[in-house]
Design an enzyme around this catalytic site. Structure first.
Site, PDB file in Angstrom:
ATOM      1  N   CYS A 293      -0.868 -19.469  -7.852  1.00  0.00           N
ATOM      2  CA  CYS A 293       0.314 -18.641  -7.559  1.00  0.00           C
ATOM      3  C   CYS A 293       1.144 -19.254  -6.442  1.00  0.00           C
ATOM      4  CB  CYS A 293      -0.126 -17.242  -7.184  1.00  0.00           C
ATOM      5  SG  CYS A 293      -1.256 -17.193  -5.786  1.00  0.00           S
ATOM      6  N   GLU A 394       8.248 -18.639 -13.548  1.00  0.00           N
ATOM      7  CA  GLU A 394       6.926 -19.202 -13.224  1.00  0.00           C
ATOM      8  C   GLU A 394       6.327 -19.863 -14.465  1.00  0.00           C
ATOM      9  OE1 GLU A 394       3.586 -16.521 -12.516  1.00  0.00           O
ATOM     10  OE2 GLU A 394       3.094 -17.669 -10.721  1.00  0.00           O
TER      11      GLU A 394
HETATM   12  P1  NAD Z   1      -2.185 -11.033 -15.892  1.00  0.00           P
HETATM   13  O1  NAD Z   1      -1.178 -10.166 -15.258  1.00  0.00           O
HETATM   14  O2  NAD Z   1      -2.037 -11.338 -17.340  1.00  0.00           O
HETATM   15  O3  NAD Z   1      -3.645 -10.382 -15.754  1.00  0.00           O
HETATM   16  C1  NAD Z   1      -4.205 -10.064 -14.500  1.00  0.00           C
HETATM   17  C2  NAD Z   1      -5.225  -8.958 -14.681  1.00  0.00           C
HETATM   18  O4  NAD Z   1      -4.559  -7.763 -15.083  1.00  0.00           O
HETATM   19  C3  NAD Z   1      -6.265  -9.237 -15.775  1.00  0.00           C
HETATM   20  O5  NAD Z   1      -7.511  -8.737 -15.341  1.00  0.00           O
HETATM   21  C4  NAD Z   1      -5.734  -8.448 -16.939  1.00  0.00           C
HETATM   22  O6  NAD Z   1      -6.717  -8.096 -17.901  1.00  0.00           O
HETATM   23  C5  NAD Z   1      -5.197  -7.224 -16.228  1.00  0.00           C
HETATM   24  N1  NAD Z   1      -4.201  -6.462 -16.994  1.00  0.00           N
HETATM   25  C6  NAD Z   1      -3.336  -6.922 -17.918  1.00  0.00           C
HETATM   26  N2  NAD Z   1      -2.541  -5.903 -18.363  1.00  0.00           N
HETATM   27  C7  NAD Z   1      -2.920  -4.797 -17.669  1.00  0.00           C
HETATM   28  C8  NAD Z   1      -2.484  -3.438 -17.672  1.00  0.00           C
HETATM   29  N3  NAD Z   1      -1.478  -3.022 -18.457  1.00  0.00           N
HETATM   30  N4  NAD Z   1      -3.096  -2.572 -16.851  1.00  0.00           N
HETATM   31  C9  NAD Z   1      -4.081  -2.980 -16.020  1.00  0.00           C
HETATM   32  N5  NAD Z   1      -4.547  -4.251 -15.986  1.00  0.00           N
HETATM   33  C10 NAD Z   1      -3.972  -5.148 -16.802  1.00  0.00           C
HETATM   34  O7  NAD Z   1      -2.252 -12.343 -15.011  1.00  0.00           O
HETATM   35  P2  NAD Z   1      -3.098 -13.657 -15.276  1.00  0.00           P
HETATM   36  O8  NAD Z   1      -2.456 -14.423 -16.387  1.00  0.00           O
HETATM   37  O9  NAD Z   1      -4.553 -13.301 -15.392  1.00  0.00           O
HETATM   38  O10 NAD Z   1      -2.920 -14.438 -13.889  1.00  0.00           O
HETATM   39  C11 NAD Z   1      -1.873 -15.308 -13.617  1.00  0.00           C
HETATM   40  C12 NAD Z   1      -0.822 -14.630 -12.775  1.00  0.00           C
HETATM   41  O11 NAD Z   1      -1.386 -14.151 -11.575  1.00  0.00           O
HETATM   42  C13 NAD Z   1       0.300 -15.564 -12.351  1.00  0.00           C
HETATM   43  O12 NAD Z   1       1.537 -14.903 -12.459  1.00  0.00           O
HETATM   44  C14 NAD Z   1      -0.015 -15.846 -10.885  1.00  0.00           C
HETATM   45  O13 NAD Z   1       1.091 -16.226 -10.091  1.00  0.00           O
HETATM   46  C15 NAD Z   1      -0.583 -14.552 -10.470  1.00  0.00           C
HETATM   47  N6  NAD Z   1      -1.388 -14.709  -9.266  1.00  0.00           N
HETATM   48  C16 NAD Z   1      -0.924 -14.221  -8.086  1.00  0.00           C
HETATM   49  C17 NAD Z   1      -1.659 -14.395  -6.924  1.00  0.00           C
HETATM   50  C18 NAD Z   1      -1.171 -13.867  -5.599  1.00  0.00           C
HETATM   51  O14 NAD Z   1      -1.969 -13.823  -4.681  1.00  0.00           O
HETATM   52  N7  NAD Z   1       0.078 -13.476  -5.465  1.00  0.00           N
HETATM   53  C19 NAD Z   1      -2.885 -15.060  -6.977  1.00  0.00           C
HETATM   54  C20 NAD Z   1      -3.333 -15.547  -8.193  1.00  0.00           C
HETATM   55  C21 NAD Z   1      -2.586 -15.355  -9.341  1.00  0.00           C
END
Ligand code: NAD
Length: 492
Positions: A293, A394
């Site tokens: 991220c 992103e």
């Molecule tokens: P994602 O949003 O697809 O999923 C993250 C989590 O949310 C997963 O456990 C997923 O199953 C869950 N989820 C998905 N839909 C949901 C819903 N409707 N309700 C509740 N939970 C739900 O993200 P990803 O692809 O797993 O991760 C990548 C993203 O995370 C990138 O955008 C990255 O920048 C971000 N990220 C941010 C940080 C930070 O500290 N700001 C750190 C790491 C990753």
């Protein structure tokens, strides 16, 4: 068999609810596979909404009736240190699981992420006892602040640094006396499962940590964000999912801490020490296969050194070794899954449509060593403007967009012209300029002549589409507790 060799067995993953290992309520499962070669690593319960509710019931009961919230911070710290000891003892095993499940280079899993898991636990275990507290004597009035735990915490984490980010949430939540339901990302469930086993072995009381597996929306994660028995939601993931979670939590007024996406600028001024700036900039975008991220995915280079910097940067990028993440000599491993690889490549195609020029990389690797995995090479793109979608959205892969600038003001304007505001880094030897920039930068974190350094006392989070709220040190305390003002009148 040594710990390092211990593989995750098919069928091994279960929910942990109320101290018991459970399948999904309807018995459904999904597969987790190695992105290096597609081999099956585990069958995972595909959690239902009923499973989510059961986990909340367990956490609620443990909070309302169990010993955990009533323990002193020192008693809780003792148990959390015991959990951290287990993590340290099983570091090799956990690192290999992380590397196989998510494709993270073994060096990073072994020397950065799993040690940070233990550090998350130890830091917050001690922080609760060591942090200063406020007292306000005011004549015959005496006031102080209590920080009782908020209650039941839902923790929803992504796949890109699975156990490190899961424990970044779990550790402070537990240390402040809450009980928790963790839902790891479906792409990378293995270390959360193993961690839960270790936590129970270390003496964490049943029901204090519950782990459910599966997907968002209507499935297992639904109740985690919409059930009124949940007191806090801590989420790390994409900005689009963050919006859905905020909407789901709003009717119950449940506070949400959201750490979301980024498109951070990495600014190279012409007085930078390029022997430092070039290798750091390489790591800032290509470490973690570009799936970080915080990565510096918009590289802003002062035009007066553009040719020299770009030549050195591109040469270093094209020398990075791409391959099996279990091999410590490889720097870049596979992307997490086919769908994500397609997304990353679609941005490279878009960049070309937008007038960008691919300097290196730009196509999936399909040679003998790479064909079975989701391998994408370090890719450098020039010729775009900051208005292009490639420079604004992103990508979350090993793709760097290089932009030129002439003046400090221009660099700052481009930097802040982004929907995101997570982090940024700049390389310069002009200290005045460095601090001027930091003061005006729209970002939760700014690094000067370094990057990715994390002191857990500092606030962590982002502005705009990058986040809501901050965690870390006292910021985690403020989120995971329900601060209470107590005032008494003293009789003289
Ligand atoms: P994602 O949003 O697809 O999923 C993250 C989590 O949310 C997963 O456990 C997923 O199953 C869950 N989820 C998905 N839909 C949901 C819903 N409707 N309700 C509740 N939970 C739900 O993200 P990803 O692809 O797993 O991760 C990548 C993203 O995370 C990138 O955008 C990255 O920048 C971000 N990220 C941010 C940080 C930070 O500290 N700001 C750190 C790491 C990753």
């Amino acid at each position: 068999m040594t710990q390092t060799q211990r593989p995750a067995q098919v069928g091994e993953v279960r929910h942990l609810i109320g101290g018991e290992w459970k399948q999904a309520s309807d018995g459904a499962t999904f597969e987790t596979r190695d992105p290096h070669d597609g081999s099956l690593l585990g069958l995972v319960p595909k959690g239902t909404a009923d499973d989510g509710r059961a986990a909340i019931t367990s956490a609620r009961t443990a909070f309302d009736e169990g010993p955990w919230p009533q323990m002193s911070p020192k008693e809780r710290a003792k148990i959390l240190h015991a959990v951290a000891d287990k993590v340290d003892e099983h570091r090799d095993e956990l690192a290999l699981l992380e590397t196989r499940d998510g494709g993270k280079g073994i060096n990073q899993s072994l020397h950065a992420e799993i040690p940070r898991v233990a550090h998350n636990l130890r830091f917050f275990a001690d922080y609760v006892s060591l942090a200063a507290n406020e007292a306000y004597p005011d004549g015959d009035l005496f006031s102080y602040v209590l920080y009782p735990p908020a209650g039941v915490v839902s923790a929803i984490s992504p796949w890109n640094a699975p156990l490190m980010l899961a424990t970044w949430k779990i550790a402070p939540a537990l240390a402040f006396g809450n009980t928790t339901v963790l839902k790891p990302a479906p792409q990378t469930p293995l270390t959360a499962h193993r961690f839960a086993e270790l936590a129970l072995e270390a003496g964490l009381p049943e029901g204090v940590l519950n782990v459910v597996h599966g997907f968002g929306g209507e499935a297992v994660a639904g109740p985690l964000t919409s059930d009124p028995r949940v007191d806090r939601i801590t989420f790390t993931g994409s900005s689009a999912t963050g919006v859905k979670i905020l909407q789901s939590a709003a009717p119950n007024h449940t506070p949400v801490s959201a750490e979301m996406g980024g498109k951070s600028a990495n600014i190279i001024f012409d007085d930078a020490d390029l022997d430092v700036a070039v290798p750091m900039s390489i790591r800032a975008i290509f470490a973690g296969n570009g799936q970080v991220c915080l990565s510096g995915s918009r590289l802003l280079v002062q035009n007066s050194i553009m040719d020299e910097f770009l030549a050195r940067f591109t040469e270093e990028a094209s020398k990075l070794t791409v391959g099996d993440p279990k091999d410590p000599s490889n720097f870049i491993g596979p992307l997490i899954e086919q769908r994500h690889l397609e997304k990353v490549h679609s941005y490279v195609e878009l960049a070309q449509e937008e007038g960008g020029k691919i300097i290196t990389g730009g196509a999936r690797l399909t040679g003998a060593d790479h064909a079975a995995g989701f391998y994408y090479p370090p890719t450098v793109i020039t010729g775009l403007t900051n208005e292009s979608r490639t420079a604004r959205e992103e990508i979350f892969g090993p793709v760097e967009t290089v932009l030129g600038f002439d003046t400090e003001d221009e660099a700052l304007r481009i930097t802040n012209d982004s929907p995101y505001g997570l982090a940024g880094m700049l390389f310069t030897q002009n200290l005045d300029r460095a601090h001027r920039m930091a003061a005006r930068w729209k970002a939760g974190t700014v690094w000067i002549n370094t990057f990715f350094e994390r002191d857990l006392r500092l606030p962590f989070g982002g502005e705009g589409s990058s986040g809501l709220g901050r965690e870390g040190g006292q910021y985690s305390r403020d989120f995971f507790t329900e601060p209470r003002a107590v005032t008494m009148r003293l009789r003289h």
